[in-house]
Scaffold this active site. Structure first.
Site, PDB file in Angstrom:
ATOM      1  N   SER A 196       0.866  -1.184   0.000  1.00 50.47           N
ATOM      2  CA  SER A 196       0.000   0.000   0.000  1.00 50.47           C
ATOM      3  C   SER A 196       0.895   1.224   0.000  1.00 50.47           C
ATOM      4  O   SER A 196       2.076   1.137   0.366  1.00 50.47           O
ATOM      5  CB  SER A 196      -0.932  -0.006   1.224  1.00 50.47           C
ATOM      6  OG  SER A 196      -0.185  -0.125   2.414  1.00 50.47           O
ATOM      7  N   GLU A 211       1.315   5.552   0.735  1.00 49.82           N
ATOM      8  CA  GLU A 211       0.806   6.722   1.471  1.00 49.82           C
ATOM      9  C   GLU A 211       1.139   8.020   0.724  1.00 49.82           C
ATOM     10  O   GLU A 211       2.263   8.208   0.265  1.00 49.82           O
ATOM     11  CB  GLU A 211       1.435   6.733   2.867  1.00 49.82           C
ATOM     12  CG  GLU A 211       0.883   7.851   3.744  1.00 49.82           C
ATOM     13  CD  GLU A 211       1.263   7.654   5.202  1.00 49.82           C
ATOM     14  OE1 GLU A 211       1.119   6.535   5.733  1.00 49.82           O
ATOM     15  OE2 GLU A 211       1.717   8.636   5.814  1.00 49.82           O
ATOM     16  N   TYR A 232      -3.832  13.313   7.116  1.00 49.92           N
ATOM     17  CA  TYR A 232      -4.797  14.322   7.584  1.00 49.92           C
ATOM     18  C   TYR A 232      -4.127  15.103   8.708  1.00 49.92           C
ATOM     19  O   TYR A 232      -3.598  14.501   9.651  1.00 49.92           O
ATOM     20  CB  TYR A 232      -6.016  13.567   8.110  1.00 49.92           C
ATOM     21  CG  TYR A 232      -7.143  14.412   8.649  1.00 49.92           C
ATOM     22  CD1 TYR A 232      -8.082  14.968   7.780  1.00 49.92           C
ATOM     23  CD2 TYR A 232      -7.291  14.632  10.019  1.00 49.92           C
ATOM     24  CE1 TYR A 232      -9.148  15.716   8.273  1.00 49.92           C
ATOM     25  CE2 TYR A 232      -8.349  15.374  10.515  1.00 49.92           C
ATOM     26  CZ  TYR A 232      -9.268  15.914   9.630  1.00 49.92           C
ATOM     27  OH  TYR A 232     -10.325  16.651  10.112  1.00 49.92           O
ATOM     28  N   ASP A 257      -0.820  14.849  16.199  1.00 53.11           N
ATOM     29  CA  ASP A 257       0.053  15.694  17.031  1.00 53.11           C
ATOM     30  C   ASP A 257      -0.315  17.137  16.780  1.00 53.11           C
ATOM     31  O   ASP A 257      -0.270  17.581  15.634  1.00 53.11           O
ATOM     32  CB  ASP A 257       1.530  15.521  16.610  1.00 53.11           C
ATOM     33  CG  ASP A 257       2.070  14.165  17.003  1.00 53.11           C
ATOM     34  OD1 ASP A 257       1.881  13.772  18.163  1.00 53.11           O
ATOM     35  OD2 ASP A 257       2.665  13.511  16.141  1.00 53.11           O
ATOM     36  N   HIS A 303       6.535   4.652  20.773  1.00 47.93           N
ATOM     37  CA  HIS A 303       6.103   6.018  20.496  1.00 47.93           C
ATOM     38  C   HIS A 303       6.926   6.984  21.361  1.00 47.93           C
ATOM     39  O   HIS A 303       7.157   6.714  22.538  1.00 47.93           O
ATOM     40  CB  HIS A 303       4.602   6.155  20.809  1.00 47.93           C
ATOM     41  CG  HIS A 303       4.065   7.500  20.462  1.00 47.93           C
ATOM     42  ND1 HIS A 303       3.937   8.507  21.388  1.00 47.93           N
ATOM     43  CD2 HIS A 303       3.670   8.018  19.281  1.00 47.93           C
ATOM     44  CE1 HIS A 303       3.456   9.588  20.790  1.00 47.93           C
ATOM     45  NE2 HIS A 303       3.277   9.321  19.511  1.00 47.93           N
ATOM     46  N   LYS A 337      -5.920  -0.475  21.483  1.00 48.09           N
ATOM     47  CA  LYS A 337      -6.498  -0.022  20.201  1.00 48.09           C
ATOM     48  C   LYS A 337      -7.067  -1.212  19.429  1.00 48.09           C
ATOM     49  O   LYS A 337      -8.139  -1.122  18.838  1.00 48.09           O
ATOM     50  CB  LYS A 337      -5.422   0.653  19.329  1.00 48.09           C
ATOM     51  CG  LYS A 337      -4.985   2.007  19.817  1.00 48.09           C
ATOM     52  CD  LYS A 337      -4.217   2.801  18.766  1.00 48.09           C
ATOM     53  CE  LYS A 337      -2.763   2.465  18.697  1.00 48.09           C
ATOM     54  NZ  LYS A 337      -1.952   3.503  18.029  1.00 48.09           N
ATOM     55  N   PHE A 350      13.042  13.705   9.565  1.00 46.14           N
ATOM     56  CA  PHE A 350      11.847  12.868   9.807  1.00 46.14           C
ATOM     57  C   PHE A 350      12.074  11.987  11.030  1.00 46.14           C
ATOM     58  O   PHE A 350      11.181  11.823  11.863  1.00 46.14           O
ATOM     59  CB  PHE A 350      11.546  11.949   8.622  1.00 46.14           C
ATOM     60  CG  PHE A 350      11.153  12.654   7.366  1.00 46.14           C
ATOM     61  CD1 PHE A 350      10.394  13.822   7.399  1.00 46.14           C
ATOM     62  CD2 PHE A 350      11.530  12.158   6.127  1.00 46.14           C
ATOM     63  CE1 PHE A 350      10.033  14.474   6.234  1.00 46.14           C
ATOM     64  CE2 PHE A 350      11.173  12.803   4.953  1.00 46.14           C
ATOM     65  CZ  PHE A 350      10.431  13.966   5.012  1.00 46.14           C
ATOM     66  N   HIS A 397       3.779  -1.112   3.750  1.00 38.99           N
ATOM     67  CA  HIS A 397       3.131   0.190   3.509  1.00 38.99           C
ATOM     68  C   HIS A 397       4.249   1.198   3.208  1.00 38.99           C
ATOM     69  O   HIS A 397       5.104   1.449   4.067  1.00 38.99           O
ATOM     70  CB  HIS A 397       2.355   0.597   4.764  1.00 38.99           C
ATOM     71  CG  HIS A 397       1.632   1.900   4.642  1.00 38.99           C
ATOM     72  ND1 HIS A 397       0.534   2.066   3.825  1.00 38.99           N
ATOM     73  CD2 HIS A 397       1.838   3.101   5.232  1.00 38.99           C
ATOM     74  CE1 HIS A 397       0.094   3.310   3.916  1.00 38.99           C
ATOM     75  NE2 HIS A 397       0.870   3.968   4.765  1.00 38.99           N
TER      76      HIS A 397
HETATM   77  P1  FAD Z   1      -2.064   6.813  20.342  1.00 40.15           P
HETATM   78  O1  FAD Z   1      -2.226   5.401  19.977  1.00 40.15           O
HETATM   79  O2  FAD Z   1      -3.200   7.502  21.005  1.00 40.15           O
HETATM   80  O3  FAD Z   1      -0.772   6.907  21.257  1.00 40.15           O
HETATM   81  C1  FAD Z   1      -0.145   8.143  21.480  1.00 40.15           C
HETATM   82  C2  FAD Z   1       0.680   8.100  22.760  1.00 40.15           C
HETATM   83  O4  FAD Z   1      -0.199   8.097  23.888  1.00 40.15           O
HETATM   84  C3  FAD Z   1       1.561   6.858  22.916  1.00 40.15           C
HETATM   85  O5  FAD Z   1       2.718   7.245  23.593  1.00 40.15           O
HETATM   86  C4  FAD Z   1       0.715   5.924  23.789  1.00 40.15           C
HETATM   87  O6  FAD Z   1       1.524   5.031  24.513  1.00 40.15           O
HETATM   88  C5  FAD Z   1       0.007   6.932  24.699  1.00 40.15           C
HETATM   89  N1  FAD Z   1      -1.330   6.537  25.126  1.00 40.15           N
HETATM   90  C6  FAD Z   1      -2.270   5.898  24.426  1.00 40.15           C
HETATM   91  N2  FAD Z   1      -3.405   5.763  25.154  1.00 40.15           N
HETATM   92  C7  FAD Z   1      -3.163   6.369  26.338  1.00 40.15           C
HETATM   93  C8  FAD Z   1      -3.936   6.588  27.524  1.00 40.15           C
HETATM   94  N3  FAD Z   1      -5.190   6.143  27.617  1.00 40.15           N
HETATM   95  N4  FAD Z   1      -3.360   7.264  28.551  1.00 40.15           N
HETATM   96  C9  FAD Z   1      -2.068   7.712  28.467  1.00 40.15           C
HETATM   97  N5  FAD Z   1      -1.297   7.523  27.374  1.00 40.15           N
HETATM   98  C10 FAD Z   1      -1.835   6.867  26.331  1.00 40.15           C
HETATM   99  N6  FAD Z   1      -0.399  12.157  12.320  1.00 40.15           N
HETATM  100  C11 FAD Z   1      -1.266  13.032  11.785  1.00 40.15           C
HETATM  101  O7  FAD Z   1      -1.523  14.097  12.374  1.00 40.15           O
HETATM  102  N7  FAD Z   1      -1.886  12.784  10.596  1.00 40.15           N
HETATM  103  C12 FAD Z   1      -1.673  11.649   9.903  1.00 40.15           C
HETATM  104  O8  FAD Z   1      -2.248  11.451   8.833  1.00 40.15           O
HETATM  105  C13 FAD Z   1      -0.767  10.681  10.448  1.00 40.15           C
HETATM  106  N8  FAD Z   1      -0.547   9.499   9.832  1.00 40.15           N
HETATM  107  C14 FAD Z   1       0.253   8.562  10.426  1.00 40.15           C
HETATM  108  C15 FAD Z   1       0.377   7.303   9.832  1.00 40.15           C
HETATM  109  C16 FAD Z   1       1.157   6.320  10.421  1.00 40.15           C
HETATM  110  C17 FAD Z   1       1.266   4.966   9.757  1.00 40.15           C
HETATM  111  C18 FAD Z   1       1.835   6.584  11.641  1.00 40.15           C
HETATM  112  C19 FAD Z   1       2.708   5.539  12.269  1.00 40.15           C
HETATM  113  C20 FAD Z   1       1.709   7.823  12.239  1.00 40.15           C
HETATM  114  C21 FAD Z   1       0.911   8.823  11.652  1.00 40.15           C
HETATM  115  N9  FAD Z   1       0.720  10.073  12.238  1.00 40.15           N
HETATM  116  C22 FAD Z   1      -0.140  10.982  11.684  1.00 40.15           C
HETATM  117  C23 FAD Z   1       1.459  10.422  13.446  1.00 40.15           C
HETATM  118  C24 FAD Z   1       0.653  10.135  14.721  1.00 40.15           C
HETATM  119  O9  FAD Z   1      -0.501  10.922  14.750  1.00 40.15           O
HETATM  120  C25 FAD Z   1       1.570  10.476  15.881  1.00 40.15           C
HETATM  121  O10 FAD Z   1       2.618   9.540  15.976  1.00 40.15           O
HETATM  122  C26 FAD Z   1       0.897  10.644  17.224  1.00 40.15           C
HETATM  123  O11 FAD Z   1       1.849  11.174  18.141  1.00 40.15           O
HETATM  124  C27 FAD Z   1       0.362   9.365  17.858  1.00 40.15           C
HETATM  125  O12 FAD Z   1      -0.705   8.867  17.188  1.00 40.15           O
HETATM  126  P2  FAD Z   1      -1.299   7.432  17.584  1.00 40.15           P
HETATM  127  O13 FAD Z   1      -2.500   7.250  16.789  1.00 40.15           O
HETATM  128  O14 FAD Z   1      -0.260   6.406  17.546  1.00 40.15           O
HETATM  129  O15 FAD Z   1      -1.682   7.724  19.115  1.00 40.15           O
END
Ligand code: FAD
Length: 278
Positions: free
Chosen positions: A8, A10, A42, A101, A141, A157, A208, A258
Site C-alpha cells: 500500500s 501513502e 490528515y 500531534d 512512540h 487499540k 523525519f 506500507h
Molecule cells: P495513540 O495510539 O493515542 O498513542 C499516542 C501516545 O499516547 C503513545 O505514547 C501511547 O503510549 C500513549 N497513550 C495511548 N493511550 C493512552 C492513555 N489512555 N493514557 C495515556 N497515554 C496513552 N499524524 C497526523 O496528524 N496525521 C496523519 O495522517 C498521520 N498518519 C500517520 C500514519 C502512520 C502509519 C503513523 C505511524 C503515524 C501517523 N501520524 C499521523 C502520526 C501520529 O498521529 C503520531 O505519531 C501521534 O503522536 C500518535 O498517534 P497514535 O495514533 O499512535 O496515538
C-alpha cells in the site's frame, strides 16, 4: 524474488493545484504496481481537512481503494462523525485512525484524546462499516512512558476494534519482529504492516527520524555522511539498505508493506519492482 505480499502507498495532501496535478500522475504510475490501497494523511485538528478531502476525491473510484487518515486530537466528535458519514457515502470503507500531534505538542486534548477513543467512537458511530488501521511503533512512540505501556496501549487499540496496523518507519527489523511477538503474547493477532521509508536524502531522513522518534542506525548515518551531496550514491545506498530490510521483513512473515511515497513515484516503484512485488 521475495514472497508475494500486498503493498500500500501513502500520500500527503498537496498545497497547490499544480501539486495536485503532479500527484495525479504519481497515482497513475503507482497504481500500475497493483497496490491494495492508497492512504492520504490528515493534519491534526483538521488542519488539512479540505485538502485531504480534495486529494481523496481525485483518487476515489479510480480503481484502487483510498483510505483517509483521520486524527482525533483537538477535534470534536461532531466533526469526526461528519467525516465518517461523508466517507461512508462516498463508498470509502477503510480508515487510518490516529491521535495526531498538535503543533504545540499538547496531549490528551479534546473529546477523543487518544487513538483508542477514536477507534471506539468509529465503531459506535459506524459499526463495522470501516476497516480500521491504527499506528504502531516498533521502536516505541516517543511520548510513551515505557515500552511495556506502549505495547499495552497498542493492544487497547486493537481490542477497541482496530483491524490492522501500519508502523512508523524503522530500519531495524528485529524491533518489528519483537513488537509483533510482544502483542501476540498479549493475544493480539491483527496484521501489522511495516511502514517503509525510502532513503533518498540524508538531511530529510534525519529530520523525519528526529520528529518521529525513529532510530537511524549509526552505520547508516555514518555511511550517508560519507556521501556528502552525492545524491546518486545516497540513493543507490538507500535503495540497497531498504531492499535488504524489506527482504528480511518479508522472509520473517510481514503480512504486507506500507510505503511512505513522499508523493513521488521513484524510489518506491524501484523498490517494489526489485522486491518482485509489482
Ligand atoms: P495513540 O495510539 O493515542 O498513542 C499516542 C501516545 O499516547 C503513545 O505514547 C501511547 O503510549 C500513549 N497513550 C495511548 N493511550 C493512552 C492513555 N489512555 N493514557 C495515556 N497515554 C496513552 N499524524 C497526523 O496528524 N496525521 C496523519 O495522517 C498521520 N498518519 C500517520 C500514519 C502512520 C502509519 C503513523 C505511524 C503515524 C501517523 N501520524 C499521523 C502520526 C501520529 O498521529 C503520531 O505519531 C501521534 O503522536 C500518535 O498517534 P497514535 O495514533 O499512535 O496515538
Amino acid at each position: 524474488m521475495s514472497k508475494q505480499i500486498p503493498i500500500s502507498f501513502e500520500f500527503f495532501p498537496t498545497k497547490t493545484d499544480a501539486g495536485a496535478e503532479k500527484l495525479k500522475v504519481v497515482h497513475q504510475e503507482l497504481q500500475l504496481l497493483n497496490p491494495e490501497f492508497f492512504s492520504v494523511t490528515y493534519g491534526a485538528g483538521g488542519s488539512t481537512r479540505e485538502r485531504t478531502l480534495s486529494t481523496l476525491n481525485d483518487f476515489n473510484g479510480k480503481g484502487t481503494p483510498v483510505a483517509p487518515h483521520l486524527s482525533c486530537i483537538g477535534d470534536s466528535k461532531e466533526r469526526i462523525a461528519e467525516l465518517l458519514d461523508l466517507y461512508k457515502s462516498q463508498g470509502i470503507d477503510r480508515i487510518v485512525a490516529l491521535r495526531g500531534d498538535l503543533p504545540s505538542g499538547q496531549v490528551g486534548l479534546g473529546e477523543l484524546p487518544y487513538a483508542t477513543d477514536l477507534v471506539r467512537f468509529i465503531r459506535e458511530h459506524s459499526s463495522d462499516h470501516f476497516k480500521i488501521e491504527v499506528a504502531a511503533y516498533p521502536e516505541m512512540h516517543p511520548q510513551a512512558d515505557s515500552f511495556d505501556l506502549d505495547i499495552k496501549r497498542f493492544c487497547d487499540k486493537a481490542n477497541a476494534g482496530a483491524n490492522a496496523a501500519l508502523t512508523q518507519f524503522f530500519f531495524n527489523p528485529d524491533a518489528y519482529f519483537y513488537f509483533v511477538e510482544r502483542i501476540q503474547k498479549e493475544g493480539v493477532n491483527i496484521p501489522v504492516a511495516p511502514g517503509i521509508m525510502p532513503i533518498t536524502n540524508a538531511s530529510n531522513l534525519i529530520r523525519f527520524a528526529d520528529g518521529t522518534g525513529a532510530e537511524i542506525p549509526r552505520w547508516i548515518r555514518k555511511q550517508l555522511a560519507t556521501y556528502g551531496d552525492d545524491t546518486d550514491s545516497i540513493k543507490a545506498f538507500g535503495h540497497e539498505v531498504i531492499v535488504k530490510l524489506c527482504e528480511r521483513l518479508i522472509a520473517g512473515g510481514a503480512p504486507s508493506l506500507h510505503f511512505y511515497t513522499m508523493n513521488t513515484t521513484d524510489p518506491t516503484r524501484q523498490l517494489v519492482k526489485d522486491l518482485g512485488l509489482a
